[in-house]
Design a protein around this motif. Structure first.
Motif, PDB file in Angstrom:
ATOM      1  N   MET A 225     -28.161  41.903 -25.689  1.00  0.00           N
ATOM      2  CA  MET A 225     -27.858  40.505 -25.413  1.00  0.00           C
ATOM      3  C   MET A 225     -26.354  40.254 -25.506  1.00  0.00           C
ATOM      4  O   MET A 225     -25.673  40.753 -26.397  1.00  0.00           O
ATOM      5  N   ARG A 226     -25.858  39.478 -24.554  1.00  0.00           N
ATOM      6  CA  ARG A 226     -24.431  39.171 -24.494  1.00  0.00           C
ATOM      7  C   ARG A 226     -24.230  37.662 -24.531  1.00  0.00           C
ATOM      8  O   ARG A 226     -25.051  36.907 -24.014  1.00  0.00           O
ATOM      9  N   ARG A 227     -23.127  37.226 -25.123  1.00  0.00           N
ATOM     10  CA  ARG A 227     -22.813  35.806 -25.200  1.00  0.00           C
ATOM     11  C   ARG A 227     -21.472  35.530 -24.523  1.00  0.00           C
ATOM     12  O   ARG A 227     -20.562  36.346 -24.582  1.00  0.00           O
ATOM     13  N   GLU A 228     -21.388  34.363 -23.897  1.00  0.00           N
ATOM     14  CA  GLU A 228     -20.114  33.917 -23.356  1.00  0.00           C
ATOM     15  C   GLU A 228     -20.051  32.400 -23.438  1.00  0.00           C
ATOM     16  O   GLU A 228     -21.078  31.722 -23.489  1.00  0.00           O
ATOM     17  N   CYS A 229     -18.856  31.887 -23.462  1.00  0.00           N
ATOM     18  CA  CYS A 229     -18.642  30.452 -23.572  1.00  0.00           C
ATOM     19  C   CYS A 229     -18.283  29.887 -22.195  1.00  0.00           C
ATOM     20  O   CYS A 229     -17.416  30.429 -21.500  1.00  0.00           O
ATOM     21  N   ILE A 230     -18.966  28.828 -21.793  1.00  0.00           N
ATOM     22  CA  ILE A 230     -18.653  28.098 -20.565  1.00  0.00           C
ATOM     23  C   ILE A 230     -17.954  26.812 -20.993  1.00  0.00           C
ATOM     24  O   ILE A 230     -18.527  25.998 -21.724  1.00  0.00           O
ATOM     25  N   ARG A 231     -16.739  26.612 -20.559  1.00  0.00           N
ATOM     26  CA  ARG A 231     -15.926  25.505 -21.064  1.00  0.00           C
ATOM     27  C   ARG A 231     -15.731  24.412 -20.019  1.00  0.00           C
ATOM     28  O   ARG A 231     -15.641  24.680 -18.818  1.00  0.00           O
ATOM     29  N   SER A 232     -15.630  23.191 -20.511  1.00  0.00           N
ATOM     30  CA  SER A 232     -15.226  22.050 -19.701  1.00  0.00           C
ATOM     31  C   SER A 232     -14.415  21.145 -20.599  1.00  0.00           C
ATOM     32  O   SER A 232     -14.949  20.335 -21.361  1.00  0.00           O
ATOM     33  N   THR A 233     -13.118  21.298 -20.550  1.00  0.00           N
ATOM     34  CA  THR A 233     -12.231  20.600 -21.468  1.00  0.00           C
ATOM     35  C   THR A 233     -11.020  20.063 -20.713  1.00  0.00           C
ATOM     36  O   THR A 233     -10.527  20.714 -19.778  1.00  0.00           O
ATOM     37  N   PRO A 234     -10.512  18.891 -21.081  1.00  0.00           N
ATOM     38  CA  PRO A 234      -9.346  18.333 -20.398  1.00  0.00           C
ATOM     39  C   PRO A 234      -8.039  19.021 -20.761  1.00  0.00           C
ATOM     40  O   PRO A 234      -7.021  18.822 -20.083  1.00  0.00           O
TER      41      PRO A 234
END
Length: 367
Positions: A225-234
Motif C-alpha cells: 500500500m502506498r500513500r500520497e497527498c493531494i493538495r488544494s491550497t492557496p
C-alpha cells in the motif's frame, strides 16, 4: 524521462518520440512486481514496437553503425526469462536472501492488501485504523486538521465570496440530489434547482486529502500500500497556489482512462446532512481528446472542459477519487520563458498529456 517525452514532442521526428515512449513502456512493464501472460505479451509487443521505431536513429545518421548495444539486446530475452524465472523486480534479492538463510525457500507470497492503511491523517500524519477484511485498491480521505473558520466562513454564501466560486451552494444542492436519488435515469443536471435538497449548514474546509492505494511495483509500505497527498491550497511554500489533479472513477467496468477522468481539486471540504457526513471536493473537469492515447507520445491527451465559456465545475464525493494525476503540458512549438514558474502550468497551457510514466501505478492504470 518522466517529462522528457512531452518536452521533445513536435521538436524531433515522431519516430524518435515513439521509440523512447515504447522503450519506456517495456521498462515499466518488465519492472512490475506481478506479471502474468497478458502483461508478458504486452512486454513483447512494446519491445517489438521499440525495435521498429528505433530504426529512425539509423536512417537519420544518429546511429549509422547499428544497435549492437548489450542492454538493448537483452530486452529481447526478458519475456522468456520472466516465464522461466519470474518477475525481475526483486527476484535477485529474494534468491540472495534465501542463499544467506535470511528467507526460507517456501516462504508464502505477501498477502493481499487490506484496509489497514485507510487513514484519517494529512501529509505526514498517517494513523492507521484497525484491520478490515475488505480488499481495497484505493481510498481517499480528508486531512485530519480542518482550516480555521475565520479563514473560510462556514456559511455557503460567505464561503463563495472567499473562494471566488459563486455557484458552490448550487453545486452542493445538486450533489446532494445525486447522492440521495435512487433513480439512475434522473441526474441533478436534468432538474431545476428547486427540486434539489436545500442545504444551509456549516461547511468545513481542508487543504489536502490523502490517497491510499495498492501499488506494489512502486516504493510502498506494508502489503504494497502506498500513500500520497493531494493538495488544494492557496499558498504552497509561500510561492503561490497549488491545486493538484486527480483520477476519478466514472465507470469501473471500463479499463484504464476509458473508465476514468481527470479533475483539478479547487477545494476540499465536508459537511453534515441528515446525520451523514459527506467528504467532498469542488473540482474542475478535463475531457479526453480522442478515443485512444496520442499515437506519437503514447499518452492520453486532455483539455479543460469548458461549457458556454466557463470551466465545467462540480462537487464530487471523495469515494470517486482514486489517486493523484500528473499532467504534462503539450508544449508544441512555443518557447517557455526562462522565468516561468511551474506552479502556473495548469493555468497557462491549453492541453495536457496524462503522464502515465509518473510512476509504475500510473502506468498500470492508464495503460
Amino acid at each position: 524521462m518522466k517529462v522528457y517525452i512531452a518536452a521533445i514532442a513536435g521538436r524531433v521526428p515522431d519516430a524518435m518520440v515513439q521509440s523512447i515512449s515504447t522503450f519506456m513502456d517495456a521498462c515499466y512493464i518488465a519492472r512490475r512486481d506481478d506479471l502474468n501472460e497478458k502483461s508478458i505479451k504486452e512486454l513483447e509487443a512494446a519491445v517489438a514496437r521499440f525495435h521498429h521505431f528505433r530504426e529512425v536513429f539509423r536512417t537519420t545518421g544518429v546511429r549509422p553503425e547499428g544497435f549492437s548495444l548489450p542492454r538493448q539486446h537483452s530486452l529481447s530475452h526478458y519475456a522468456d526469462q520472466i516465464r522461466n524465472f519470474g518477475a525481475p523486480n526483486g527476484l535477485s534479492s529474494r534468491v540472495d536472501f534465501i542463499s544467506r538463510g535470511m528467507l526460507p525457500p517456501d516462504r508464502a507470497a505477501p498477502p493481499l492488501p487490506f484496509a489497514v492503511d485507510i487513514v484519517q491523517g494529512g501529509a505526514g500524519d498517517f494513523d492507521a485504523l484497525p484491520i478490515d477484511d475488505a480488499f481495497v485498491t484505493g481510498n481517499v480521505v480528508l486531512a485530519r486538521t480542518r482550516e480555521s473558520p475565520r479563514r473560510y466562513p462556514p456559511a455557503a454564501e460567505d464561503l463563495a465570496t472567499t473562494i471566488g466560486q459563486p455557484k458552490i451552494a448550487e453545486l452542493i444542492w445538486r450533489f446532494l440530489f445525486d447522492q440521495i436519488n435512487t433513480d439512475d435515469t434522473i441526474t441533478s443536471n436534468t432538474i431545476t434547482l428547486d427540486a434539489c435538497p436545500e442545504f444551509t449548514g456549516p461547511i468545513r474546509v481542508y487543504h489536502s486529502a490523502v490517497a491510499t492505494f495498492y501499488a506494489p511495483s512502486d516504493d510502498s509500505g506494508v502489503r504494497g500500500m502506498r500513500r500520497e497527498c493531494i493538495r488544494s491550497t492557496p499558498s504552497w511554500r509561500g510561492q503561490g497556489p497549488r491545486r493538484d489533479c486527480a483520477f476519478v472513477v466514472k465507470d469501473v467496468k471500463q479499463p484504464g482512462m476509458k473508465g476514468m477522468s481527470v479533475v483539478r481539486a479547487q477545494l476540499f471540504f465536508s459537511f453534515d446532512y441528515i446525520g451523514v457526513t459527506y467528504p467532498c471536493a469542488l473540482v474542475e473537469w478535463f475531457k479526453t481528446i480522442g478515443r485512444s492515447p496520442d499515437p506519437v507520445v503514447g499518452m492520453w491527451k486532455v483539455v479543460p472542459d469548458v461549457v458556454r465559456g466557463e470551466r465545467e465545475t462540480s462537487v464530487l464525493h471523495l469515494d470517486t477519487f482514486l489517486r493523484g494525476a500528473h499532467l504534462l503540458p503539450v508544449f508544441g512549438q512555443c518557447s517557455i520563458p526562462v522565468d516561468f514558474h511551474y506552479l502556473y502550468s495548469l493555468d497557462v497551457f491549453n492541453s495536457f498529456y496524462v503522464n502515465r510514466f509518473a510512476d509504475h501505478h500510473s502506468h498500470e492504470i492508464c495503460y
